[in-house]
Write a protein that holds these residues in place. Structure first.
Motif, PDB file in Angstrom:
ATOM      1  N   ILE A   1       0.765  -1.165   0.032  1.00 49.66           N
ATOM      2  CA  ILE A   1      -0.085  -0.104   0.027  1.00 49.66           C
ATOM      3  C   ILE A   1       0.773   1.306  -0.089  1.00 49.66           C
TER       4      ILE A   1
ATOM      5  N   GLU B   1       2.880   1.721  -3.422  1.00 50.09           N
ATOM      6  CA  GLU B   1       1.613   2.156  -4.323  1.00 50.09           C
ATOM      7  C   GLU B   1       1.295   3.614  -4.331  1.00 50.09           C
TER       8      GLU B   1
ATOM      9  N   GLU C   1      10.468   3.421   6.146  1.00 48.65           N
ATOM     10  CA  GLU C   1      10.254   2.122   6.289  1.00 48.65           C
ATOM     11  C   GLU C   1      11.349   1.773   7.414  1.00 48.65           C
TER      12      GLU C   1
ATOM     13  N   ARG D   1      12.433  -1.267   8.246  1.00 45.79           N
ATOM     14  CA  ARG D   1      13.423  -2.160   8.180  1.00 45.79           C
ATOM     15  C   ARG D   1      14.371  -1.850   7.003  1.00 45.79           C
TER      16      ARG D   1
ATOM     17  N   GLY E   1       0.460  -1.954   7.634  1.00 47.23           N
ATOM     18  CA  GLY E   1      -0.275  -3.324   7.446  1.00 47.23           C
ATOM     19  C   GLY E   1      -1.719  -3.264   8.081  1.00 47.23           C
TER      20      GLY E   1
ATOM     21  N   SER F   1      -3.461 -12.470   0.975  1.00 46.22           N
ATOM     22  CA  SER F   1      -4.345 -11.219   1.135  1.00 46.22           C
ATOM     23  C   SER F   1      -4.366 -10.264  -0.160  1.00 46.22           C
TER      24      SER F   1
ATOM     25  N   GLY G   1       0.626  -8.622  -8.194  1.00 48.19           N
ATOM     26  CA  GLY G   1       0.653  -7.166  -9.165  1.00 48.19           C
ATOM     27  C   GLY G   1       0.798  -6.005  -8.033  1.00 48.19           C
TER      28      GLY G   1
END
Ligand SMILES: Cc1cc2nc3c(=O)[nH]c(=O)nc-3n(C[C@H](O)[C@H](O)[C@H](O)COP(=O)(O)OP(=O)(O)OC[C@H]3O[C@@H](n4cnc5c(N)ncnc54)[C@H](O)[C@@H]3O)c2cc1C
Ligand SMILES: NC(=O)c1ccc[n+]([C@@H]2O[C@H](COP(=O)([O-])OP(=O)(O)OC[C@H]3O[C@@H](n4cnc5c(N)ncnc54)[C@H](O)[C@@H]3O)[C@@H](O)[C@H]2O)c1
Length: 490
Positions: free
Chosen positions: A185, A188, A204, A206, A268, A316, A347
């Motif tokens: 998400i 994108e 992020e 990580r 998440g 998911s 995708g």
């Protein structure tokens, strides 16, 4: 009290597919959804709105034409939130309309309200007006999907600190945006807004992101999005998020600060099971609210209760949820059906797109499979020249032992469509030879398969059956000479 063969809770892709399948089998089926409009997260806040937004952004910004007309080329100069929303509403209305029509045609009943179990074969549905109805069924499908993860230390305010369900309702397009979480998400939305020339910082915690994608592809992708202006900050855990004078300030644990007009928190999602009262049927969930199922039948530990879609966790996707819902309904209604194929595509509708099917190079190495790689760059195809593509690549992984196609990874224009060629070849157990033997339309981006196939083929050992044996060749030569002599031609 009404009784059903199947009660489906949730009208997203899993619930929709299950209900239509039950209708086709002429069973009495009911779909309950807490939203007054059918379609689930997929239609209202997830897949369809985000992909419509992407299309609008690419069209209005003139993104696809910029390599010809320069970076400052625009189709519309000042793009406003209403420009983005107009097409969104049209698409969503159409999706809901089609869904309602499908339900009507297949005699699927619907009910608007919150469902919770009050017994093993009983649910209570509460409407917003406070009325309750009790319904019974022989079988149930939990297809309640997910809700956004909203930790207490993030000061969501519905205006400029938003989760991904609220994001599309923005009143005004910000000049700067911080996206927290470089999952699907986050990536994108960050890349879509960057295509609108908004200053985007993607944070992020990580050191890596989208780890299920081939590393080489991610390197290519990272290079492209940075070139497009996304400020990607990996290894940056967040200490706090605050609002100051209409600006959002993010303090990172490394001591740095990021300020922007808007923040999207996309770290998440959690299974939407909290209010289902699963205790009443003896079911438990994991720490993320997900329900465990048998992955072939989608049965939970309570045999007449099934679960499908995001509520069961990985992968998911709307696409896989549809398959799961159909298979679950068939199993519940004791109807044989074809199983799901092992290989399905992912995708990611970022700018540029990413799509993969099968194994990555890292996965092959972990499993100790000997492989060869074939690569094609879109700029080396004629279609790529026509479209002005400067980037984009297709990477193909093949077994050295069996020559079978084991994985394809694509980044660039049309990736999410192109991947289905790989999916078909893989599920039909095809080899590298398919791409060498077959003619592809020209000029197309699909031709990249042929180019990558040949790239690998040229480096792979030639199988024995293709080798022309020395003795056979000598024999053939002799026979030809003899024939020509007899015909007086030599
Ligand atoms: C921003 C975003 C973009 C995405 N993009 C893609 C994409 O491009 N491609 C893709 O394949 N997937 C995508 N996904 C994932 C996709 O949306 C989900 O996989 C899909 O929606 C899951 O479907 P589902 O059937 O599990 O239920 P959902 O679509 O989650 O719907 C569940 C429904 O159940 C209802 N519900 C919940 N609890 C109750 C209750 N107790 N009683 C009654 N009703 C209840 C909810 O209101 C909801 O309507 C995206 C997701 C998001 C968030
Ligand atoms: N094109 C698609 O198919 C598509 C598009 C969008 C979403 N989806 C689905 O929706 C689901 C949810 O997507 P998502 O991107 O929200 O989740 P995700 O789990 O994919 O990614 C979450 C990211 O946030 C990071 N993160 C976790 N906790 C954090 C914290 N406290 N602070 C900062 N970062 C944190 C994680 O490291 C991870 O990179 C996914 O499972 C995905 O499959 C699919």
């Amino acid at each position: 009290m009404s009784h059903y063969d199947l009660i489906v809770i949730g009208s997203g892709p899993a619930g929709r597919a299950a209900a239509i399948q039950a209708g086709k089998l002429k069973r009495k089926v009911l779909v309950i959804d807490r939203r007054d409009r059918l379609g689930g997260v997929s239609v209202h806040t997830g897949t369809i709105p985000s992909k419509t937004l992407r299309e609008t952004v690419l069209n209005l910004s003139g993104w696809r034409e910029r390599s010809f007309y320069g970076r400052s080329y625009r189709v519309k100069d000042e793009i406003k939130a209403d420009d983005l929303k107009a097409r969104l509403h049209m698409t969503l209305d159409h999706e809901v309309d089609v869904l309602e029509h499908q339900f009507n045609r297949n005699h699927v009943e619907t009910l608007n309200g919150f469902a919770k179990f009050i017994g093993p074969k009983e649910v209570e549905v509460a409407t917003e007006a406070g009325e309750t109805t009790v319904l019974t069924a022989d079988n149930f499908l939990i297809a309640t999907g997910t809700k956004t993860y909203r930790p207490d230390n993030v000061p969501f305010n519905g205006t400029n600190i938003l989760d991904s369900d609220e994001f599309l309702d923005m009143a005004k397009i910000p000049r700067s945006l911080v996206v927290v979480g470089a999952g699907v998400i986050g990536v994108e939305y960050a890349t879509m807004f960057s295509a609108l020339d908004i200053q985007v910082t993607l944070i992020e915690p990580r050191d890596s992101f989208l780890d299920f994608i081939d590393k080489r592809l991610i390197e290519d992708f990272t290079h492209q999005i940075r070139e497009n202006g996304v400020d990607l900050r990996l290894g940056s855990a967040i200490e706090k998020i605050e609002e100051h004078d209409d600006m959002v300030e993010v303090t990172l644990e490394n001591g740095r600060h990021v300020r922007a007009e808007m923040l999207l928190f996309a770290a998440g999602r959690m299974g939407a099971t909290e209010r289902l009262n699963l205790k009443a049927v003896g079911l438990e969930t994991d720490h993320r609210g997900r329900v465990a199922v048998d992955r072939k039948s989608y049965q939970t530990d309570v045999p007449h209760i099934y679960a499908a879609g995001d509520v069961i966790g990985h992968p998911s996707l709307a696409s896989t949820s549809v398959q799961q819902g159909r298979v679950a309904a068939c199993h519940a209604l004791e109807t044989p059906t074809l199983p799901e194929s092992p290989w399905f595509p992912y995708g990611i509708y970022s700018v540029p797109e990413i799509s993969t099917c099968g194994m990555s190079e890292e996965e092959l190495q972990e499993r100790g499979i000997a492989y060869e790689v074939g690569v094609a760059r879109f700029r080396e195809t004629s279609r790529g020249h026509i479209m002005g593509l400067e980037h984009g690549m297709l990477k193909m992984l093949l077994s050295l032992k069996t020559r079978r196609l084991l994985g394809v990874q694509i980044v660039g224009e049309g990736a999410t469509e192109l991947i289905h060629i790989a999916q078909a070849v893989m599920n039909l157990k095809g080899t590298v030879d398919y791409f060498v033997e077959n003619t592809f339309n020209y000029p197309t981006l699909a031709e990249a398969y042929r180019v990558a196939g040949l790239d690998a083929f040229n480096r792979m050992p030639i199988p024995d059956e293709f080798k022309v044996k020395k003795e056979e060749r000598a024999k053939e030569k002799k026979a030809t000479q003899k024939r020509l002599k007899a015909e007086g031609k030599s």
